[in-house]
Design an enzyme around this catalytic site. Structure first.
Site, PDB file in Angstrom:
ATOM      1  CB  CYS A   1      46.881 -10.497  37.780  1.00  0.00           C
ATOM      2  SG  CYS A   1      45.279 -10.672  37.533  1.00  0.00           S
TER       3      CYS A   1
ATOM      4  CG  HIS B   1      48.520 -13.878  40.474  1.00  0.00           C
ATOM      5  ND1 HIS B   1      47.790 -12.818  41.151  1.00  0.00           N
ATOM      6  CD2 HIS B   1      47.466 -14.125  39.527  1.00  0.00           C
ATOM      7  CE1 HIS B   1      46.718 -12.439  40.737  1.00  0.00           C
ATOM      8  NE2 HIS B   1      46.423 -13.414  39.536  1.00  0.00           N
TER       9      HIS B   1
ATOM     10  CG  ASN C   1      42.869 -13.547  40.414  1.00  0.00           C
ATOM     11  OD1 ASN C   1      43.256 -12.638  40.691  1.00  0.00           O
ATOM     12  ND2 ASN C   1      42.972 -14.110  38.901  1.00  0.00           N
TER      13      ASN C   1
HETATM   14  O1  UT7 Z   1      45.051 -13.495  37.217  1.00  0.00           O
HETATM   15  C1  UT7 Z   1      44.899 -14.540  35.854  1.00  0.00           C
HETATM   16  C2  UT7 Z   1      43.456 -14.758  35.740  1.00  0.00           C
HETATM   17  N1  UT7 Z   1      43.000 -16.134  35.381  1.00  0.00           N
HETATM   18  C3  UT7 Z   1      43.410 -17.175  35.746  1.00  0.00           C
HETATM   19  O2  UT7 Z   1      44.263 -17.323  36.332  1.00  0.00           O
HETATM   20  C4  UT7 Z   1      42.635 -18.429  35.327  1.00  0.00           C
HETATM   21  C5  UT7 Z   1      43.664 -19.735  34.885  1.00  0.00           C
HETATM   22  N2  UT7 Z   1      42.903 -20.814  34.570  1.00  0.00           N
HETATM   23  C6  UT7 Z   1      42.151 -21.459  35.403  1.00  0.00           C
HETATM   24  O3  UT7 Z   1      42.528 -21.298  36.560  1.00  0.00           O
HETATM   25  C7  UT7 Z   1      41.214 -22.535  34.981  1.00  0.00           C
HETATM   26  O4  UT7 Z   1      41.537 -22.708  33.684  1.00  0.00           O
HETATM   27  C8  UT7 Z   1      40.044 -22.545  35.241  1.00  0.00           C
HETATM   28  C9  UT7 Z   1      39.792 -22.367  36.811  1.00  0.00           C
HETATM   29  C10 UT7 Z   1      39.530 -20.989  34.672  1.00  0.00           C
HETATM   30  C11 UT7 Z   1      39.047 -23.465  34.386  1.00  0.00           C
HETATM   31  O5  UT7 Z   1      39.492 -24.784  35.265  1.00  0.00           O
HETATM   32  P1  UT7 Z   1      39.691 -25.869  34.140  1.00  0.00           P
HETATM   33  O6  UT7 Z   1      40.289 -26.846  34.823  1.00  0.00           O
HETATM   34  O7  UT7 Z   1      40.661 -25.472  32.979  1.00  0.00           O
HETATM   35  O8  UT7 Z   1      38.408 -26.165  33.343  1.00  0.00           O
HETATM   36  P2  UT7 Z   1      37.836 -25.904  31.847  1.00  0.00           P
HETATM   37  O9  UT7 Z   1      37.654 -24.728  31.544  1.00  0.00           O
HETATM   38  O10 UT7 Z   1      38.827 -27.106  31.075  1.00  0.00           O
HETATM   39  O11 UT7 Z   1      36.566 -26.554  31.891  1.00  0.00           O
HETATM   40  C12 UT7 Z   1      36.119 -27.933  32.219  1.00  0.00           C
HETATM   41  C13 UT7 Z   1      34.918 -28.109  32.360  1.00  0.00           C
HETATM   42  C14 UT7 Z   1      33.874 -27.618  31.147  1.00  0.00           C
HETATM   43  O12 UT7 Z   1      32.777 -28.349  30.979  1.00  0.00           O
HETATM   44  P3  UT7 Z   1      32.815 -29.420  29.729  1.00  0.00           P
HETATM   45  O13 UT7 Z   1      33.045 -28.807  28.627  1.00  0.00           O
HETATM   46  O14 UT7 Z   1      34.092 -30.304  30.064  1.00  0.00           O
HETATM   47  O15 UT7 Z   1      31.523 -30.085  29.895  1.00  0.00           O
HETATM   48  C15 UT7 Z   1      33.317 -26.182  31.647  1.00  0.00           C
HETATM   49  O16 UT7 Z   1      32.120 -26.010  31.195  1.00  0.00           O
HETATM   50  O17 UT7 Z   1      34.221 -27.432  33.662  1.00  0.00           O
HETATM   51  C16 UT7 Z   1      33.002 -26.564  32.926  1.00  0.00           C
HETATM   52  N3  UT7 Z   1      32.930 -25.329  33.823  1.00  0.00           N
HETATM   53  C17 UT7 Z   1      32.243 -25.338  35.004  1.00  0.00           C
HETATM   54  N4  UT7 Z   1      31.473 -26.215  35.865  1.00  0.00           N
HETATM   55  C18 UT7 Z   1      31.216 -25.992  36.826  1.00  0.00           C
HETATM   56  C19 UT7 Z   1      33.708 -24.267  33.982  1.00  0.00           C
HETATM   57  N5  UT7 Z   1      33.342 -23.372  34.661  1.00  0.00           N
HETATM   58  C20 UT7 Z   1      32.434 -24.113  35.566  1.00  0.00           C
HETATM   59  C21 UT7 Z   1      32.091 -23.752  36.782  1.00  0.00           C
HETATM   60  N6  UT7 Z   1      31.400 -24.850  37.568  1.00  0.00           N
HETATM   61  N7  UT7 Z   1      32.064 -22.714  37.408  1.00  0.00           N
END
Ligand code: UT7
Length: 341
Positions: A127, A268, A298
């Site tokens: 990225c 970004h 993204n």
């Molecule tokens: O260019 C660089 C590329 N990547 C990034 O910049 C990503 C950086 N990270 C992020 O933007 C965030 O960490 C995410 C958007 C990927 C995830 O958000 P988060 O607030 O960190 O959520 P999490 O991974 O802690 O997940 C929270 C919950 C989980 O459920 P449980 O375990 O609490 O029951 C996930 O399974 O949300 C769940 N979850 C979803 N639920 C509905 C994860 N993805 C989804 C989804 N829809 N798409």
């Protein structure tokens, strides 16, 4: 007054000023909304919007390659810069999704835009690629090697997306952005401060395990989605905030500027919460940040390039403005630049 980065290399000839003289971008026609995604994986518009800020993303057609999108963005930048294909000395394409492992996607772009004199190179910095490529281009111009360089960030990320993984598939989209860099004479506006850095100890938090020489794709491992993006989202989030914050501070200090001097920040476009965290810690009002991830998701190396073009074409950045661009990505790799527009 023109400011020089403190890290300017000493050279017999004076460091030349480098300007961005045109920008362009391209996004494929097909739109995939959060509601569309909620029919494909267990997710909701509400979750995606509140956790990321993304509402929709663009999806390239099957026969639309990274180089096709790159060429469309390039032609728009060339038109704005009034630069003909034969004037281009060098084409740099930053991409994680090249048309092929080799040759470089930049060679396909050369073919498509008819830049027959150009040397061509792809930049692999995930990225962060567009700003890394911009800095490579700047060095080739300041060293008097080339005069006119086409820098592109282009991605067909949906070709390496695991459409069964809700943790990642909701984040990505396709598109391309481009800029023409030129030496325009001393005392003109341009790139005034740059920084790049990496930390390979985090290589395994954002990567694609299959398809390279370590794990060539086979019939057996294709079902394990090895040729798709693997990401530890929370860890990437933390590193993103830290690295973009530090990279921003470094270019501000090098330029001798304060956050008050910055008219617009183009970060970004990964997650609006990452952008809010940076705005908060840099104490720059969120209103100064250019955000378009709600419409594109993204798009990796293309993200800041598309945002720069939109900020330019909509008059969000104006002649004389100090613009701070800052990115991070897999590697981990980060980059930042301040440009006097
Ligand atoms: O260019 C660089 C590329 N990547 C990034 O910049 C990503 C950086 N990270 C992020 O933007 C965030 O960490 C995410 C958007 C990927 C995830 O958000 P988060 O607030 O960190 O959520 P999490 O991974 O802690 O997940 C929270 C919950 C989980 O459920 P449980 O375990 O609490 O029951 C996930 O399974 O949300 C769940 N979850 C979803 N639920 C509905 C994860 N993805 C989804 C989804 N829809 N798409």
């Amino acid at each position: 007054m023109k400011r020089q980065p403190r890290s300017s290399p000493r050279s017999a000839k004076p460091r030349r000023s480098v300007s961005i003289v045109g920008t362009g971008s391209y996004a494929p026609e097909r739109v995939l909304t959060n509601d569309d995604l909620s029919k494909m994986v267990n997710t909701t518009d509400e979750w995606i919007t509140t956790r990321t800020g993304i509402k929709e993303r663009r999806i390239a057609a099957k026969d639309e390659q990274t180089s096709d999108m790159a060429a469309r963005a390039a032609l728009a930048a060339m038109e704005q810069a009034r630069v003909e294909a034969r004037e281009i000395d060098f084409i740099l394409v930053a991409t994680t999704t090249p048309d092929m492992v080799f040759p470089a996607t930049a060679c396909f772009v050369q073919q498509k835009i008819g830049a027959t004199r150009a040397a061509c190179l792809d930049v692999s910095a995930a990225c962060a690629g567009f700003l890394v490529a911009l800095q490579i281009a700047e060095q080739f111009i300041t060293s008097h090697t080339f005069d006119t360089i086409l820098v592109i960030g282009a991605e067909k990320l949906t070709s390496i997306t695991n459409w069964t993984d809700r943790n990642s598939c909701v984040l990505f989209g396709d598109g391309a952005g481009a800029a023409i860099l030129k030496h325009r004479g001393e005392g003109t506006h341009g790139v005034i401060s740059t920084h790049i850095g990496s930390d390979g100890q985090y290589a395994d938090i954002l990567y694609m395990p299959g398809g390279g020489s370590r794990t060539p794709i086979t019939r057996d491992n294709v079902d394990q989605h090895l040729a798709t993006i693997h990401m530890l989202g929370r860890e990437v989030y933390k590193q993103a905030v830290t690295s973009m914050l530090n990279a921003s501070k470094i270019v501000l200090e090098q330029a001798g500027l304060t956050t008050d001097d910055i008219a617009c920040v183009i970060p970004h476009q990964a997650n609006v919460r990452i952008i809010e965290a940076i705005a908060d810690r840099l104490k720059i009002p969120l209103s100064k940040f250019f955000v378009n991830l709600d419409r594109y998701g993204n798009t990796s190396a293309a993200a800041v390039a598309i945002a720069l073009d939109e900020a330019n074409r909509t008059g969000r950045i104006k002649h004389g403005d100090y613009v701070l661009m800052v990115v991070f990505g897999g590697g981990l790799t980060w980059a930042s630049a301040i440009v006097e527009w």
